[in-house]
Design an enzyme around this catalytic site. Structure first.
Site, PDB file in Angstrom:
ATOM      1  N   LYS A 194       0.815  -1.217   0.000  1.00 16.90           N
ATOM      2  CA  LYS A 194       0.000   0.000   0.000  1.00 16.90           C
ATOM      3  C   LYS A 194       0.850   1.269   0.000  1.00 16.90           C
ATOM      4  O   LYS A 194       2.053   1.260   0.225  1.00 16.90           O
ATOM      5  CB  LYS A 194      -0.992  -0.031   1.165  1.00 16.90           C
ATOM      6  CG  LYS A 194      -2.115  -1.033   0.895  1.00 16.90           C
ATOM      7  CD  LYS A 194      -3.348  -0.813   1.714  1.00 16.90           C
ATOM      8  CE  LYS A 194      -4.488  -1.710   1.215  1.00 16.90           C
ATOM      9  NZ  LYS A 194      -5.668  -1.625   2.075  1.00 16.90           N
TER      10      LYS A 194
ATOM     11  N   ARG B 201      -3.587 -10.388   4.822  1.00 21.24           N
ATOM     12  CA  ARG B 201      -3.997 -10.392   3.411  1.00 21.24           C
ATOM     13  C   ARG B 201      -2.858  -9.793   2.587  1.00 21.24           C
ATOM     14  O   ARG B 201      -2.541  -8.609   2.729  1.00 21.24           O
ATOM     15  CB  ARG B 201      -5.289  -9.578   3.251  1.00 21.24           C
ATOM     16  CG  ARG B 201      -5.853  -9.530   1.841  1.00 21.24           C
ATOM     17  CD  ARG B 201      -7.154  -8.726   1.821  1.00 21.24           C
ATOM     18  NE  ARG B 201      -7.711  -8.645   0.485  1.00 21.24           N
ATOM     19  CZ  ARG B 201      -7.419  -7.698  -0.399  1.00 21.24           C
ATOM     20  NH1 ARG B 201      -6.555  -6.732  -0.066  1.00 21.24           N
ATOM     21  NH2 ARG B 201      -7.971  -7.692  -1.598  1.00 21.24           N
TER      22      ARG B 201
END
Length: 349
Positions: free
Chosen positions: A289, A324
């Site tokens: 991210k 995840r």
């Protein structure tokens, strides 16, 4: 009032009874709580939590309770140690790997099977990008992307979660063999979503975002991002349970990167253990991210492996049950090393 477990210890061996507590039935033990009341913060020993009243007793019970196993047909998900969810996007425009598997269900499913072989406990399949500014995808197109992949993965014996906000997509993919719904909008995007999940009995991941009906990337306007996200998830869990979903089937995700600044994302990551007070397994999705690039000289998406591993291990240290990730084999290896270190320290010596 909120409680955040702090002062983690290597082993409970040698401590007096009730002076340390086990975190959510997992591999971590802690000796104290940070007590958060508005802007005030203080630290107390675990043994003193009984002096704080009913709210604290409720939170403490939720924090230490082992998480229930999820029976998914012949497969069982256990949450007594971190497990890996491999990210499989079948989109043309996802921020990390968009286009890699679009229009080729066989290749996409093969990639998912490879993730399972590398150690992923479940495969999280998405057919619509949720990056900031991504265009909405018609549900028919999303179904066409997802169903052939889900069918192949289910036939191969994989546990499949489907990353979608749309009730029709949930119905189609559950019918195709998916086991879990992972909704970045926490069942708020589509008015039928809660009913679909409740009637199916499937587990569901509820993720926080500031405004789910508008894409989840707006300004959160937080007073305290850690407690604000906790309170939002607590309220949402209550609404979903009232709508017919068994609480033991709910997983929570604090929504790293969704409507949070860099500082707010870091505060959530540093405070992850607070979310055990919700009494549900926690999913952490921080892989590749933007915050990793922001902290590492604007590293592009394909050069964020090391940062992703650092955040995965941060999650493991906080007792997160589901990591995840995009890079399954590397994360599995990192978690195995972490697990070996924990096993040695738990036995002492």
């Amino acid at each position: 009032m909120h409680l955040r477990p702090v002062q983690f210890v290597d082993t409970p061996i040698g401590y007096e009874d009730n002076s340390v507590a086990r975190l959510a039935g997992g591999l971590q033990w802690f000796a104290a709580y940070e007590v958060i009341e508005g802007r005030a913060r203080r630290t107390i020993p675990v043994a003193d939590v009984a002096t704080l009243g009913e709210r604290a007793a409720h939170l403490h019970a939720a924090i230490i309770a082992p998480r229930a196993r999820l029976q998914l047909g012949e497969r069982t998900l256990r949450f007594d140690q971190p497990i890996i969810a491999g990210i499989l996007n079948v989109t043309p425009d996802s921020f990390s790997d968009g286009g890699k598997h679009v229009d080729d269900p066989a290749a996409a499913a093969a990639a998912g099977i490879d993730m399972a072989a590398a150690g992923a406990t479940l495969i999280d399949v998405g057919g619509e990008s949720t990056r900031p500014g991504a265009p909405a995808v018609w549900e028919g197109d999303e179904i066409a992307r997802l169903v052939p992949v889900v069918e192949r993965l289910a036939r191969a014996g994989a546990i499949v979660s489907v990353d979608t906000r749309k009730a029709a997509v949930m119905e189609a993919t559950l019918a195709a063999g998916a086991h879990i719904v992972n909704d970045v909008a926490a069942l708020l995007w589509d008015d039928r979503a809660l009913d679909v999940v409740a009637k199916s009995g499937c587990p569901v991941v509820l993720m926080h975002s500031p405004d789910p009906k508008k894409g989840g990337h707006g300004d959160g306007g937080y007073t305290n991002v850690l407690t604000d996200v906790f309170d939002w998830l607590e309220t949402r869990i209550a609404a979903v349970v009232a709508g017919g979903v068994d609480r033991s089937r709910i997983i929570v995700d604090p929504g790293i990167g969704f409507g949070k600044t860099l500082a707010e994302n870091l505060a959530l990551l540093n405070g992850l253990a607070i979310f055990h007070g919700l009494g549900c397994p926690i999913m952490l999705g921080a892989s590749r991210k933007r915050l990793i690039g922001a902290l590492s000289n604007e590293a592009p998406v394909d050069q964020r492996l090391a940062g992703s591993l650092a955040l995965a291990l941060k999650g493991a240290e906080a007792g997160v049950q589901i990591l995840r990730v995009h890079d399954v084999a590397e994360t599995v290896q990192a978690v195995k090393i972490w697990r070996g270190l924990r096993d040695q320290s738990l036995v002492g010596g």
